[in-house]
Structures are given as C-alpha cells and as structure tokens.
Design an enzyme around this catalytic site. Structure first.
Site, short mmCIF file in Angstrom:
data_model
loop_
_atom_site.label_atom_id
_atom_site.label_comp_id
_atom_site.label_asym_id
_atom_site.label_seq_id
_atom_site.Cartn_x
_atom_site.Cartn_y
_atom_site.Cartn_z
N CYS A 1 41.67 41.93 45.75
CA CYS A 1 40.21 42.04 45.88
C CYS A 1 39.83 43.51 46.13
O CYS A 1 38.82 43.99 45.62
CB CYS A 1 39.70 41.17 47.02
SG CYS A 1 40.42 39.51 47.03
N ASP B 1 36.23 37.04 39.51
CA ASP B 1 35.29 37.85 40.30
C ASP B 1 34.91 39.13 39.54
O ASP B 1 35.71 39.69 38.81
CB ASP B 1 35.90 38.21 41.65
CG ASP B 1 36.01 36.99 42.56
OD1 ASP B 1 35.57 35.91 42.14
OD2 ASP B 1 36.52 37.12 43.67
N CYS C 1 40.76 35.31 38.92
CA CYS C 1 39.84 34.64 39.85
C CYS C 1 38.41 34.63 39.32
O CYS C 1 37.57 33.89 39.83
CB CYS C 1 39.88 35.28 41.22
SG CYS C 1 39.31 36.98 41.23
N CYS D 1 34.56 36.84 45.95
CA CYS D 1 34.97 36.27 47.23
C CYS D 1 34.57 37.19 48.40
O CYS D 1 34.16 38.33 48.19
CB CYS D 1 36.49 36.07 47.24
SG CYS D 1 37.38 37.61 47.37
#
Ligand code: FES
Length: 126
Positions: free
Chosen positions: A104, A37, A35, A60
């Site tokens: 996450c 991140d 992603c 995110c």
C-alpha cells in the site's frame, strides 16, 4: 499488539491534503492490479519545490494513511529530495505497516514518481 499504529489510524481517520489540486502541474495516477486500489497525486511545483500537494485514493486504510503521510513528507521539499522518497520511508513515518500491507505504501512512492514524471514531461514540452 494492535495491528496498526496510532499514526496509521490517525492518518486514515483524518487524512491530510485530500482532494484535487486545480492548478497542479504534475499529476500521477497508479494502481495495484491485485487489490484494485488506485491512488492519484497532484503536485504544484514552483522553482523546483513542491509548494502544494493533494491526493485522491480509492483504496484501503493503509493506502489512505500512506498517501496522507507521503503528502506531509514532500510538502515544501525540493523535487530532487522528493524523488528519493521510498515506500519504506513512508511506512517508517507511519511507525510501520504490517508486512502484507507494505504494498500500500508502494502506491504512494509510485504515484509521486508518476506525478514528477508528468511534471518533467510537461516542462520539456514547453
Ligand atoms: Fe491494496 Fe492497500 S490493499 S493498496
């Protein structure tokens, strides 16, 4: 049912402990290649206790909420306990994350682990 818990939304909208800790003695930065991140944790450890912690997350909402909650969970805690913090515990403290957002919370566990590694490496070099 709402996709995200109230706690996730609260920590996303009002993240705790955001920023740079100038006198940090343990810094860890990790990323997720899929992603893109990135999460960076700054720890100030004294007498084997996390006296202060800050984070910077380019990511995110779930990553921001996970970072924020993780900092709250480890602040004031002994290093040995902080080492045991899992992404599951972070997600549970947020009243859950959707399955496809669990990665996450992994960033928070990994960033804290990397910051602790950095702290221990610096201590060995002293
Ligand atoms: Fe990558 Fe959340 S989507 S950390």
């Amino acid at each position: 049912m709402a996709l995200y818990s109230e706690k996730v939304m609260d920590h996303f909208r009002n993240p705790r402990n955001v920023g740079v800790l100038e006198d940090a003695n343990g810094i860890g930065e990790v990323g997720n290649l899929k992603c893109g991140d990135i999460m960076k944790m700054y720890l100030k450890i004294e007498n084997d206790v996390v006296e202060d912690v800050k984070f910077e997350t380019f990511g995110c909402g779930s990553a921001i909420a996970s970072s924020s909650m993780a900092t709250e969970l480890i602040k004031g805690q002994p290093v040995e306990k902080v080492r045991e913090l899992t992404n599951k515990a972070v997600a549970e403290a947020l009243d859950g994350l959707p399955d496809y957002k669990m990665h996450c919370s992994v960033l928070a566990e990994e960033a804290i682990g990397a910051a602790l590694d950095d702290y221990e490496k610096k201590r060995r070099e002293q």
